[in-house]
Design an enzyme around this catalytic site. Structure first.
Site, PDB file in Angstrom:
ATOM      1  N   ASP A 102      18.627 -12.218  13.663  1.00  0.00           N
ATOM      2  CA  ASP A 102      17.914 -12.067  14.934  1.00  0.00           C
ATOM      3  C   ASP A 102      16.617 -12.863  14.975  1.00  0.00           C
ATOM      4  O   ASP A 102      16.052 -13.058  16.058  1.00  0.00           O
ATOM      5  CB  ASP A 102      17.571 -10.592  15.174  1.00  0.00           C
ATOM      6  CG  ASP A 102      18.798  -9.772  15.520  1.00  0.00           C
ATOM      7  OD1 ASP A 102      19.906 -10.334  15.517  1.00  0.00           O
ATOM      8  OD2 ASP A 102      18.639  -8.568  15.789  1.00  0.00           O
ATOM      9  N   ARG A 158      23.969  -2.768  27.202  1.00  0.00           N
ATOM     10  CA  ARG A 158      24.938  -2.690  26.116  1.00  0.00           C
ATOM     11  C   ARG A 158      26.054  -1.753  26.570  1.00  0.00           C
ATOM     12  O   ARG A 158      25.943  -0.525  26.464  1.00  0.00           O
ATOM     13  CB  ARG A 158      24.281  -2.163  24.832  1.00  0.00           C
ATOM     14  CG  ARG A 158      23.229  -3.097  24.242  1.00  0.00           C
ATOM     15  CD  ARG A 158      23.880  -4.338  23.657  1.00  0.00           C
ATOM     16  NE  ARG A 158      22.917  -5.196  22.990  1.00  0.00           N
ATOM     17  CZ  ARG A 158      22.287  -6.193  23.569  1.00  0.00           C
ATOM     18  NH1 ARG A 158      22.496  -6.433  24.864  1.00  0.00           N
ATOM     19  NH2 ARG A 158      21.427  -6.943  22.910  1.00  0.00           N
ATOM     20  N   ASP A 185      15.673 -11.361  23.244  1.00  0.00           N
ATOM     21  CA  ASP A 185      14.439 -10.734  22.766  1.00  0.00           C
ATOM     22  C   ASP A 185      13.383 -11.796  22.487  1.00  0.00           C
ATOM     23  O   ASP A 185      12.205 -11.629  22.821  1.00  0.00           O
ATOM     24  CB  ASP A 185      14.706  -9.939  21.485  1.00  0.00           C
ATOM     25  CG  ASP A 185      15.860  -8.972  21.622  1.00  0.00           C
ATOM     26  OD1 ASP A 185      16.043  -8.416  22.717  1.00  0.00           O
ATOM     27  OD2 ASP A 185      16.582  -8.784  20.620  1.00  0.00           O
ATOM     28  N   TYR A 204      26.823   2.773  14.243  1.00  0.00           N
ATOM     29  CA  TYR A 204      26.805   4.096  13.632  1.00  0.00           C
ATOM     30  C   TYR A 204      25.384   4.638  13.824  1.00  0.00           C
ATOM     31  O   TYR A 204      24.576   4.660  12.900  1.00  0.00           O
ATOM     32  CB  TYR A 204      27.184   4.013  12.148  1.00  0.00           C
ATOM     33  CG  TYR A 204      28.532   3.367  11.926  1.00  0.00           C
ATOM     34  CD1 TYR A 204      29.694   4.136  11.916  1.00  0.00           C
ATOM     35  CD2 TYR A 204      28.656   1.986  11.772  1.00  0.00           C
ATOM     36  CE1 TYR A 204      30.946   3.544  11.741  1.00  0.00           C
ATOM     37  CE2 TYR A 204      29.898   1.388  11.597  1.00  0.00           C
ATOM     38  CZ  TYR A 204      31.031   2.169  11.584  1.00  0.00           C
ATOM     39  OH  TYR A 204      32.268   1.577  11.415  1.00  0.00           O
ATOM     40  N   ASN A 263      18.815  -5.563  29.219  1.00  0.00           N
ATOM     41  CA  ASN A 263      19.505  -5.478  27.921  1.00  0.00           C
ATOM     42  C   ASN A 263      20.668  -4.494  27.947  1.00  0.00           C
ATOM     43  O   ASN A 263      20.738  -3.564  27.129  1.00  0.00           O
ATOM     44  CB  ASN A 263      18.497  -5.099  26.832  1.00  0.00           C
ATOM     45  CG  ASN A 263      18.715  -5.873  25.547  1.00  0.00           C
ATOM     46  OD1 ASN A 263      19.821  -6.340  25.289  1.00  0.00           O
ATOM     47  ND2 ASN A 263      17.669  -6.011  24.759  1.00  0.00           N
ATOM     48  N   GLY A 278      17.076  -4.881  15.923  1.00  0.00           N
ATOM     49  CA  GLY A 278      16.480  -4.021  16.940  1.00  0.00           C
ATOM     50  C   GLY A 278      15.815  -4.866  18.002  1.00  0.00           C
ATOM     51  O   GLY A 278      14.974  -5.721  17.682  1.00  0.00           O
ATOM     52  N   GLY A 285      19.860 -11.921  19.654  1.00  0.00           N
ATOM     53  CA  GLY A 285      18.412 -11.952  19.478  1.00  0.00           C
ATOM     54  C   GLY A 285      17.698 -12.959  20.341  1.00  0.00           C
ATOM     55  O   GLY A 285      16.460 -12.934  20.439  1.00  0.00           O
ATOM     56  N   GLY A 296      21.767 -18.072  31.090  1.00  0.00           N
ATOM     57  CA  GLY A 296      22.327 -18.603  29.857  1.00  0.00           C
ATOM     58  C   GLY A 296      21.619 -19.856  29.377  1.00  0.00           C
ATOM     59  O   GLY A 296      20.395 -19.928  29.326  1.00  0.00           O
TER      60      GLY A 296
END
Length: 325
Positions: free
Chosen positions: A300, A175, A264, A111, A173, A41, A261, A234
């Site tokens: 992570d 996605r 974050d 999921y 972030n 997360g 990760g 990067g």
């Protein structure tokens, strides 16, 4: 008062954390001998790394009343994060992801539709766990989960920065798999423009808002509003615009095991630097050092360098830092 000077603990990180099934040992999913259970997360990652740095951090979310949810809650709490703002939903499950390592990249199967966290709404703002925050940290993952989650992010960013009860940090972030309706560029740009502190990757900005964004300065032209804008390129460097100009710090050389990760971790290190009252350059260095901890492990979360090592690198001259970059 600048955005950086308004940053105070506790930092409240709002967003979903899922159980992660990971082939162990690493192998394509169809060939895996077994699966290990981990947690994944973005916002709880930030909270855990902040706690590693000694910064009071709170995670606000929702989990299902199931074994995955209890495992996640226990692991995040064990890392020193305040989980008093996490709801248990008896009617919805904890989200799940499955990693599928491949030679070219690691694919992730989600999921999470109908998960407990996807049912979060703007009523979260009325809870003490959020109202007592010194800083709220969000990511662009949350508004993609459901209309209610998008309304939550919009509500946290609703007042203008000068009227906001606490500053808001926003990691773009992006996605792509979560934004099937094609609204990501517009929605994420709007949220980023309303945040006090913004983190975005250069390649991420290019994918969202156009390949003509050739460098960090071009991203700043697109996003002049945030008091602090951090553009990560990067493994090359990170640039921070803080109202006094632009500050650049090259990334350190790291043997990369898996990049998941690292963004974050970088955000947590940078925010920890601001809370400590460090200069923007030292906050960028702490971001790089924290990201390196994530890059060196398959999960992570990885261990930070020894505190004496961190202190030495924060105090290093530009030449000394560059020698490790």
């Amino acid at each position: 008062m600048t955005a950086a000077s308004r940053v105070r603990p506790p930092v409240v990180c709002v967003g979903e954390t899922m159980a992660a099934l990971v082939p162990d040992p690493a192998a394509p999913l169809e060939e895996a001998a077994g699966l290990g259970v981990r947690i994944a997360g973005a916002e709880s990652n930030v909270a855990v790394y902040l706690a590693d740095h000694g910064v009071p951090a709170r995670w606000v979310s929702a989990l299902g009343d199931d074994p995955f949810g209890r495992r996640i809650l226990g692991e995040v709490a064990a890392a020193g994060v305040d989980v008093s703002g996490v709801r248990t939903d008896p009617h919805r499950p904890t989200g799940l992801l499955v990693k599928d390592p491949a030679p070219d990249a690691t694919r992730v199967h989600y999921y999470r539709r109908g998960s407990a966290a996807s049912a979060l709404t703007a009523d979260v703002l009325e809870e003490d766990a959020v109202r007592t925050a010194g800083l709220v940290h969000l990511s662009g993952i949350t508004p993609a989960l459901s209309p209610g989650c998008r309304a939550l992010v919009a509500a946290l960013l609703d007042p203008s920065p000068s009227q906001r009860p606490r500053p808001v940090s926003f990691d773009v972030n992006h996605r792509p798999a979560l934004w099937t309706d094609g609204t990501a560029p517009e929605v994420l740009l709007g949220f980023a423009r309303r945040a006090d502190i913004v983190f975005v990757g250069l390649d991420e900005a290019q994918a969202l808002w156009g390949g003509e964004l050739k460098d960090a300065e071009a991203v700043r032209e697109l996003l002049p509003e945030p008091g602090v804008l951090v553009v990560k390129d990067g493994g090359t460097d990170a640039a921070a615009f803080d109202g006094t100009g632009v500050h650049r710090v090259p990334a350190r050389r790291v043997d990369v095991v898996e990049p998941v990760g690292a963004g974050d971790a970088f955000a947590a290190g940078f925010l920890a630097g601001l809370i400590r009252g460090e200069s923007t350059v030292r906050a960028l260095r702490l971001g790089h050092l924290t990201a390196g901890a994530a890059l060196g492990v398959t999960g992570d979360h990885g261990p930070l360098p020894d505190p004496a090592r961190i202190a030495g690198l924060l105090d290093a001259t530009v030449r000394e830092w560059a020698a490790e970059s």
